[in-house]
Motif scaffolding. Structure first.
Motif, short mmCIF file in Angstrom:
data_model
loop_
_atom_site.label_atom_id
_atom_site.label_comp_id
_atom_site.label_asym_id
_atom_site.label_seq_id
_atom_site.Cartn_x
_atom_site.Cartn_y
_atom_site.Cartn_z
N THR A 14 0.68 -1.45 -0.05
CA THR A 14 0.40 -0.10 -0.39
C THR A 14 1.00 1.08 -0.02
OG1 THR A 14 -0.17 0.09 2.40
CG2 THR A 14 -1.64 -0.79 1.71
N ASP A 15 0.22 2.10 -0.11
CA ASP A 15 1.07 3.78 -0.40
C ASP A 15 1.71 4.39 1.53
OD1 ASP A 15 0.49 4.85 -2.85
OD2 ASP A 15 -1.53 5.11 -2.36
N ASP A 16 1.43 3.48 2.50
CA ASP A 16 1.82 3.65 4.00
C ASP A 16 2.81 2.75 4.12
OD1 ASP A 16 -0.37 5.98 4.59
OD2 ASP A 16 -1.11 4.67 5.56
N ASP A 17 2.87 1.36 3.35
CA ASP A 17 3.87 1.00 3.00
C ASP A 17 4.86 1.55 2.84
OD1 ASP A 17 2.59 -1.53 4.81
OD2 ASP A 17 1.55 -2.27 2.39
N LEU A 18 4.62 1.83 1.54
CA LEU A 18 6.02 2.38 0.89
C LEU A 18 6.55 3.69 1.82
CD1 LEU A 18 8.02 2.85 -2.13
CD2 LEU A 18 5.73 4.47 -2.65
N ARG A 19 5.91 4.31 2.34
CA ARG A 19 5.67 6.05 3.22
C ARG A 19 6.99 5.08 4.18
NH1 ARG A 19 1.08 6.84 4.34
NH2 ARG A 19 1.02 8.37 1.95
N ALA A 20 5.97 3.73 5.44
CA ALA A 20 7.45 2.80 5.53
C ALA A 20 8.71 2.63 5.25
CB ALA A 20 6.86 2.22 6.33
N VAL A 75 14.82 3.56 4.81
CA VAL A 75 16.10 3.69 3.97
C VAL A 75 16.34 5.39 4.59
CG1 VAL A 75 16.48 4.01 1.43
CG2 VAL A 75 15.05 2.58 2.20
N GLU A 76 16.11 6.13 4.89
CA GLU A 76 16.16 7.51 5.41
C GLU A 76 16.69 7.35 6.29
OE1 GLU A 76 14.21 12.81 5.87
OE2 GLU A 76 12.92 10.80 5.23
N ALA A 77 16.24 6.39 7.54
CA ALA A 77 16.81 5.72 8.90
C ALA A 77 18.58 5.52 8.39
CB ALA A 77 15.82 5.66 9.71
N ARG A 78 18.35 4.22 7.09
CA ARG A 78 19.36 3.53 7.49
C ARG A 78 20.57 3.47 6.50
NH1 ARG A 78 19.67 -0.42 3.88
NH2 ARG A 78 20.34 -2.60 5.46
N GLY A 79 20.47 4.61 4.73
CA GLY A 79 20.51 4.12 3.93
C GLY A 79 20.64 3.21 3.20
N SER A 80 21.01 3.10 1.71
CA SER A 80 20.53 2.14 0.72
C SER A 80 21.33 0.57 0.29
CB SER A 80 20.68 2.78 -0.30
OG SER A 80 21.70 3.24 -0.88
N GLY A 81 21.92 0.61 1.69
CA GLY A 81 23.10 -0.99 1.66
C GLY A 81 21.40 -1.93 1.96
N VAL A 82 22.42 -3.19 1.37
CA VAL A 82 21.36 -4.59 1.63
C VAL A 82 21.17 -4.72 2.97
CG1 VAL A 82 21.48 -7.43 1.54
CG2 VAL A 82 22.63 -5.87 -0.38
N ALA A 83 19.91 -5.15 3.32
CA ALA A 83 19.97 -5.04 4.49
C ALA A 83 19.73 -6.15 5.40
CB ALA A 83 18.36 -4.95 4.56
N GLY A 84 20.02 -6.64 6.58
CA GLY A 84 19.85 -8.25 7.20
C GLY A 84 19.31 -7.55 8.04
N ARG A 85 17.87 -9.04 8.76
CA ARG A 85 17.03 -8.89 9.68
C ARG A 85 17.51 -8.08 11.36
NH1 ARG A 85 16.89 -12.82 13.27
NH2 ARG A 85 19.03 -14.38 13.79
N ARG A 86 18.34 -8.28 11.43
CA ARG A 86 18.78 -8.06 12.99
C ARG A 86 18.76 -6.00 13.11
NH1 ARG A 86 21.67 -12.35 12.48
NH2 ARG A 86 22.04 -13.94 14.15
N GLU A 87 19.40 -5.96 11.42
CA GLU A 87 19.67 -4.57 11.22
C GLU A 87 18.54 -3.69 11.86
OE1 GLU A 87 21.23 -0.74 8.38
OE2 GLU A 87 21.46 -3.01 8.26
N ILE A 88 17.27 -4.30 10.82
CA ILE A 88 16.32 -3.66 9.80
C ILE A 88 14.99 -3.66 11.42
CG2 ILE A 88 14.18 -3.79 9.05
CD1 ILE A 88 16.00 -3.22 7.17
N ILE A 89 15.52 -5.07 12.00
CA ILE A 89 14.34 -5.18 13.32
C ILE A 89 15.18 -3.86 14.64
CG2 ILE A 89 13.34 -6.81 15.12
CD1 ILE A 89 13.87 -8.59 13.19
N GLY A 90 16.03 -4.27 14.87
CA GLY A 90 16.53 -3.18 16.05
C GLY A 90 16.44 -1.97 15.23
N LEU A 91 16.31 -1.31 14.24
CA LEU A 91 15.62 0.16 13.56
C LEU A 91 14.51 0.41 14.40
CD1 LEU A 91 16.30 2.50 12.79
CD2 LEU A 91 15.48 1.48 10.97
N LEU A 92 13.16 -0.64 13.69
CA LEU A 92 12.21 -0.37 14.24
C LEU A 92 11.29 -0.66 15.65
CD1 LEU A 92 10.94 -2.09 11.08
CD2 LEU A 92 10.73 -0.05 11.17
#
Length: 253
Positions: A204-210, A215-232
Motif C-alpha cells: 500500500t501507499d502507507d507501506d511505501l511511506r514506511a 531507508v532514510e534512517a539507515r541508508g540503501s545498503g543490503v539489509a539484514g534482519r537484525r539491523e532492520i528489526i533493531g531499527l524499528l
C-alpha cells in the motif's frame, strides 16, 4: 549460516525465483516504485544475488505488455527472465524449472525490498542438510515480520502440486504444499525473539511511506534482519507508519 570460503558445496542446484508484476490490486506498479533511488525490484534482486548458497536468480513475470518494464529491468540487472501466466503463478514457477533445470527454488516476492540474504542462506543450508524435505521455510510457524519470508520448494514438489492445485493455491504457489503435511515433507525455521508485529513489505501507499522512512534512517545498503528489526524497535514511530495495514487473507489471492 554463511558458507566457509572454498568449502565444498552440494551439487544440488538451487535458484532464487522472484515473482514480479506491475498489476498489484492495492498498489499498481509497486515493484518499479522508487526506494532510495532504486526501483524496488532492484533491491530484491540485489539481496537475492548476495545470498551465497544459491546458484542463480530468475525473475518470473507475466506476458502482459505492462510487465515489459519488469522484464527489461531484470534483464538490465543481469538476471534471467521467464514470462508466463499473470494469474497462474504456480505455472510460472513450473515454467522456470522447465527452462532452467534445478533441484529446488527459493520463492521470493518482489514486494520485499529488505529481503535478508542470510535468511535465504539459512533456509537453503537447512534443505541441503536434509534434501528429502519437499519444503523448507520461515512461514510454517511465523516468527519474522511480513517482508522477510523465505520459502524453498523442490522442483519435484512443485510439479506434484501443480498437477492438483486449484484456485488460490495456484496464485500462492506453495500453499497447496504447506497446508498438506500428509503428502509433503515440511521443515520450518524459527527466529527468536519473534517480531511478527512488524511489517516491512510493500502492498500500500502507507507501506511505501514506511519503507522510505526506513531507508532514510539507515541508508540503501543490503539489509539484514537484525539491523532492520533493531531499527524499528528503537524507532517505533517508523513501525507505526504501516502498523494498521492488514495482510491479505490466503483465499483473497
Amino acid at each position: 549460516m554463511s558458507r566457509l570460503p572454498n568449502a565444498p558445496r552440494s551439487t544440488m542446484r538451487v535458484l532464487v525465483v522472484i515473482q514480479a508484476r506491475t498489476g498489484s490490486t492495492r498498489l499498481p506498479g509497486k515493484v518499479l516504485a522508487d526506494l532510495g533511488g532504486l526501483p524496488v525490484l532492484e533491491w530484491v534482486v540485489r539481496a537475492c544475488r548476495a545470498a551465497r548458497q544459491v546458484d542463480g536468480v530468475v525473475v518470473a513475470t507475466t506476458t502482459e505488455a505492462a510487465d515489459d518494464a519488469v522484464a527489461d529491468l531484470a534483464a538490465s540487472l543481469g538476471v534471467d527472465v521467464v514470462r508466463g501466466s499473470e494469474d497462474d503463478v504456480l505455472a510460472r514457477y513450473v515454467q522456470v524449472v522447465d527452462e532452467h533445470p534445478c533441484d529446488a527454488v527459493v520463492r521470493i516476492t518482489s514486494d520485499c525490498p529488505f529481503t535478508d540474504p542470510a535468511i535465504i542462506d539459512a533456509v537453503v543450508s537447512a534443505w541441503r542438510a536434509d534434501p528429502a524435505c519437499d519444503y523448507v521455510s520461515t512461514v510454517l510457524v511465523r516468527t519474522l515480520p511480513h517482508g522477510l519470508d523465505v520459502e524453498l520448494v523442490t522442483a519435484d514438489a512443485l510439479r506434484r502440486v501443480a498437477a492438483t492445485a486449484t484456485e488460490h493455491h495456484r496464485t500462492h504457489v506453495t500453499s497447496g504444499i504447506y497446508t498438506d503435511p500428509e503428502h509433503y515433507d515440511l521443515m520450518g525455521l524459527c527466529f527468536a525473539p519473534p517480531s511478527t508485529d512488524l511489517r516491512i513489505t510493500l502492498d500500500t501507499d502507507d507501506d511505501l511511506r514506511a519503507l522510505r522512512a526506513i531507508v532514510e534512517a539507515r541508508g540503501s545498503g543490503v539489509a539484514g534482519r537484525r539491523e532492520i528489526i533493531g531499527l524499528l524497535r528503537r524507532r517505533p514511530e517508523l513501525a507505526e507508519l504501516n502498523a494498521h495495514i492488514a495482510q491479505k487473507a490466503l483465499e483473497a489471492g
